[in-house]
Scaffold this motif. Structure first.
Motif, PDB file in Angstrom:
ATOM      1  N   LYS A   1    -133.743 -55.193 -35.640  1.00 15.00           N
ATOM      2  CA  LYS A   1    -132.296 -54.992 -35.494  1.00 15.00           C
ATOM      3  C   LYS A   1    -131.954 -53.508 -35.347  1.00 15.00           C
ATOM      4  O   LYS A   1    -131.049 -53.139 -34.589  1.00 15.00           O
ATOM      5  CB  LYS A   1    -131.558 -55.593 -36.702  1.00 15.00           C
ATOM      6  CG  LYS A   1    -131.630 -57.115 -36.734  1.00 15.00           C
ATOM      7  CD  LYS A   1    -131.093 -57.673 -38.038  1.00 15.00           C
ATOM      8  CE  LYS A   1    -131.413 -59.152 -38.184  1.00 15.00           C
ATOM      9  NZ  LYS A   1    -130.762 -59.996 -37.184  1.00 15.00           N
TER      10      LYS A   1
ATOM     11  N   VAL B   1    -132.439 -52.431 -31.822  1.00 14.08           N
ATOM     12  CA  VAL B   1    -131.292 -52.814 -30.981  1.00 14.08           C
ATOM     13  C   VAL B   1    -130.180 -51.771 -31.142  1.00 14.08           C
ATOM     14  O   VAL B   1    -129.580 -51.310 -30.163  1.00 14.08           O
ATOM     15  CB  VAL B   1    -130.773 -54.225 -31.359  1.00 14.08           C
ATOM     16  CG1 VAL B   1    -129.489 -54.557 -30.599  1.00 14.08           C
ATOM     17  CG2 VAL B   1    -131.847 -55.280 -31.099  1.00 14.08           C
ATOM     18  N   MET B   2    -129.931 -51.339 -32.385  1.00 16.63           N
ATOM     19  CA  MET B   2    -128.864 -50.356 -32.625  1.00 16.63           C
ATOM     20  C   MET B   2    -129.171 -48.995 -32.010  1.00 16.63           C
ATOM     21  O   MET B   2    -128.271 -48.273 -31.595  1.00 16.63           O
ATOM     22  CB  MET B   2    -128.642 -50.182 -34.137  1.00 16.63           C
ATOM     23  CG  MET B   2    -128.130 -51.431 -34.816  1.00 16.63           C
ATOM     24  SD  MET B   2    -127.869 -51.147 -36.564  1.00 16.63           S
ATOM     25  CE  MET B   2    -126.430 -50.094 -36.502  1.00 16.63           C
TER      26      MET B   2
ATOM     27  N   THR C   1    -126.605 -50.416 -26.157  1.00 17.19           N
ATOM     28  CA  THR C   1    -126.020 -51.418 -27.069  1.00 17.19           C
ATOM     29  C   THR C   1    -124.538 -51.102 -27.292  1.00 17.19           C
ATOM     30  O   THR C   1    -124.186 -49.980 -27.666  1.00 17.19           O
ATOM     31  CB  THR C   1    -126.791 -51.442 -28.411  1.00 17.19           C
ATOM     32  OG1 THR C   1    -128.128 -51.849 -28.141  1.00 17.19           O
ATOM     33  CG2 THR C   1    -126.149 -52.396 -29.414  1.00 17.19           C
TER      34      THR C   1
ATOM     35  N   LYS D   1    -119.831 -54.276 -30.209  1.00 12.72           N
ATOM     36  CA  LYS D   1    -119.913 -55.573 -30.885  1.00 12.72           C
ATOM     37  C   LYS D   1    -121.318 -55.811 -31.457  1.00 12.72           C
ATOM     38  O   LYS D   1    -121.477 -56.163 -32.621  1.00 12.72           O
ATOM     39  CB  LYS D   1    -119.536 -56.672 -29.887  1.00 12.72           C
ATOM     40  CG  LYS D   1    -119.711 -58.071 -30.397  1.00 12.72           C
ATOM     41  CD  LYS D   1    -119.306 -59.069 -29.330  1.00 12.72           C
ATOM     42  CE  LYS D   1    -119.954 -60.420 -29.510  1.00 12.72           C
ATOM     43  NZ  LYS D   1    -121.390 -60.423 -29.185  1.00 12.72           N
ATOM     44  N   ASP D   2    -122.337 -55.573 -30.631  1.00 12.81           N
ATOM     45  CA  ASP D   2    -123.712 -55.809 -31.076  1.00 12.81           C
ATOM     46  C   ASP D   2    -124.146 -54.750 -32.099  1.00 12.81           C
ATOM     47  O   ASP D   2    -124.912 -55.041 -33.021  1.00 12.81           O
ATOM     48  CB  ASP D   2    -124.676 -55.811 -29.883  1.00 12.81           C
ATOM     49  CG  ASP D   2    -124.480 -57.049 -29.029  1.00 12.81           C
ATOM     50  OD1 ASP D   2    -123.990 -58.065 -29.560  1.00 12.81           O
ATOM     51  OD2 ASP D   2    -124.790 -56.998 -27.827  1.00 12.81           O
TER      52      ASP D   2
ATOM     53  N   ARG E   1    -122.213 -53.268 -34.341  1.00 18.47           N
ATOM     54  CA  ARG E   1    -121.599 -53.659 -35.613  1.00 18.47           C
ATOM     55  C   ARG E   1    -122.287 -54.867 -36.225  1.00 18.47           C
ATOM     56  O   ARG E   1    -122.549 -54.918 -37.418  1.00 18.47           O
ATOM     57  CB  ARG E   1    -120.148 -54.059 -35.336  1.00 18.47           C
ATOM     58  CG  ARG E   1    -119.155 -53.052 -35.803  1.00 18.47           C
ATOM     59  CD  ARG E   1    -117.783 -53.678 -35.744  1.00 18.47           C
ATOM     60  NE  ARG E   1    -116.910 -52.847 -34.965  1.00 18.47           N
ATOM     61  CZ  ARG E   1    -115.987 -53.273 -34.140  1.00 18.47           C
ATOM     62  NH1 ARG E   1    -115.802 -54.560 -33.929  1.00 18.47           N
ATOM     63  NH2 ARG E   1    -115.219 -52.431 -33.504  1.00 18.47           N
ATOM     64  N   GLN E   2    -122.567 -55.851 -35.366  1.00 16.98           N
ATOM     65  CA  GLN E   2    -123.173 -57.086 -35.874  1.00 16.98           C
ATOM     66  C   GLN E   2    -124.551 -56.803 -36.488  1.00 16.98           C
ATOM     67  O   GLN E   2    -124.881 -57.286 -37.566  1.00 16.98           O
ATOM     68  CB  GLN E   2    -123.299 -58.102 -34.748  1.00 16.98           C
ATOM     69  CG  GLN E   2    -123.819 -59.432 -35.248  1.00 16.98           C
ATOM     70  CD  GLN E   2    -123.991 -60.443 -34.123  1.00 16.98           C
ATOM     71  OE1 GLN E   2    -123.305 -60.370 -33.106  1.00 16.98           O
ATOM     72  NE2 GLN E   2    -124.893 -61.372 -34.325  1.00 16.98           N
ATOM     73  N   ASN E   3    -125.342 -55.974 -35.792  1.00 18.49           N
ATOM     74  CA  ASN E   3    -126.673 -55.651 -36.317  1.00 18.49           C
ATOM     75  C   ASN E   3    -126.586 -54.814 -37.580  1.00 18.49           C
ATOM     76  O   ASN E   3    -127.398 -54.974 -38.497  1.00 18.49           O
ATOM     77  CB  ASN E   3    -127.515 -54.959 -35.242  1.00 18.49           C
ATOM     78  CG  ASN E   3    -128.078 -55.963 -34.257  1.00 18.49           C
ATOM     79  OD1 ASN E   3    -129.088 -56.597 -34.527  1.00 18.49           O
ATOM     80  ND2 ASN E   3    -127.405 -56.158 -33.133  1.00 18.49           N
TER      81      ASN E   3
ATOM     82  N   GLU F   1    -125.842 -57.151 -40.381  1.00 23.17           N
ATOM     83  CA  GLU F   1    -127.024 -57.954 -40.724  1.00 23.17           C
ATOM     84  C   GLU F   1    -128.052 -57.116 -41.480  1.00 23.17           C
ATOM     85  O   GLU F   1    -128.650 -57.581 -42.450  1.00 23.17           O
ATOM     86  CB  GLU F   1    -127.626 -58.553 -39.449  1.00 23.17           C
ATOM     87  CG  GLU F   1    -126.725 -59.634 -38.855  1.00 23.17           C
ATOM     88  CD  GLU F   1    -127.129 -60.081 -37.456  1.00 23.17           C
ATOM     89  OE1 GLU F   1    -126.443 -60.965 -36.912  1.00 23.17           O
ATOM     90  OE2 GLU F   1    -128.104 -59.547 -36.902  1.00 23.17           O
TER      91      GLU F   1
END
Ligand code: URA
Length: 206
Positions: free
Chosen positions: A13, A16-17, A22, A25-26, A28-30, A33
Motif C-alpha cells: 500500500k 501505491v502511495m 496515484t 482518492k487512492d 487517502r484510502q491507502n 488502510e
C-alpha cells in the motif's frame, strides 16, 4: 525506541502511495488502510483491566482497555492518519495541534491547540505521516507533555533518519512507529524517496 512495522500489506500500500500518478482518492484510502494495519502494533502494549460479564452461557471475566486513548494529529497532514486508527479504536478522543513549517527555516510554528481533559491518564498517540526533520513532532510532543501526557507514542508513515534521531534525542521515552524508514532528507527538507508533500496529496491541494 524506533519500531518499523514490517508487513507485506503495508509495503504494497505504501508503494501505491509513493507513485506520483496515484490520485487523492487512492492516496487517502491507502493511508487509512495503513493506519489501521499499524494500529495492531501500536496498541500491542495497551494495558487491560478485567471486567465481569455474562455471556449467553455463563459468567465470564473478560477485558477492557484500562486507559483512554487520545489521537493527536498534527494539522494538517496528520488528519489523514486519524480515520484508520479511529476505526479500530472508536472510543479514542481526538486532540488537534495546528502547526506549519516555515519553508525557509523549516522550523515549526504553532497556530492551534485543543485537547480533551485528563491527558495525564491517557495513552497519547501523536500522528503525522511524514517524520522529516522531526521539528514538528518534537514540538507536538513537547506540547502534549506540557498538557500532562506521560504515555506518548509517535506514529508516522515515512521517516527520515534525521527526524528519528531528533525525536529520540528530545524524547527518549517516546516510542516511534514507522511504516518505512527512508534514506535521507533532500536540500528542500523532503524525504527521499518519500512520497512528496503528504498534506497536498491527502487534500488535493498544491
Ligand atoms: N513533509 C512532507 O509532506 N513530505 C516530506 O517529504 C517532508 C515533509
Amino acid at each position: 525506541m524506533l519500531k518499523v512495522i514490517d508487513h507485506p500489506l503495508i509495503k504494497h500500500k505504501l508503494t501505491v502511495m509513493r507513485k506520483k500518478e496515484t490520485g487523492t482518492k487512492d492516496f487517502r484510502q491507502n493511508l487509512d488502510e495503513i493506519g489501521g494495519l499499524m494500529v495492531y502494533e501500536i496498541t500491542r502494549d495497551l494495558p487491560l483491566k478485567p471486567i465481569e460479564i455474562e455471556t449467553p452461557i455463563c459468567q465470564y471475566t473478560g477485558y477492557e482497555l484500562a486507559k483512554k486513548v487520545v489521537i493527536v494529529p498534527i494539522l494538517r497532514a496528520g488528519l489523514g492518519m486519524v480515520n484508520g486508527i479511529q476505526d479500530l479504536i472508536p472510543t479514542a478522543k481526538i486532540a488537534h495541534v495546528g502547526m506549519y513549517r516555515d519553508e525557509e527555516t523549516l522550523e515549526p510554528h504553532t497556530y492551534f491547540e485543543k485537547y480533551p481533559k485528563n491527558l495525564e491518564e491517557a495513552i497519547t498517540i501523536v500522528v503525522d505521516p511524514m517524520l522529516a526533520t522531526g521539528g514538528s513532532s518534537v514540538a507536538a510532543i513537547d506540547m502534549v507533555k506540557k498538557q500532562g501526557a506521560t504515555n506518548v507514542k509517535l506514529v508516522c508513515l515515512v521517516g527520515a533518519p534525521e527526524g528519528v534521531k531528533a525525536v529520540e534525542k528530545a524524547h527518549p521515552d517516546v516510542d516511534v512507529y514507522l511504516a518505512s524508514l527512508d534514506d535521507h532528507l533532500n536540500e528542500h527538507g523532503y524525504i527521499v524517496p518519500g512520497l512528496g508533500d503528504a498534506g497536498d496529496r491527502i487534500f488535493g491541494t498544491k
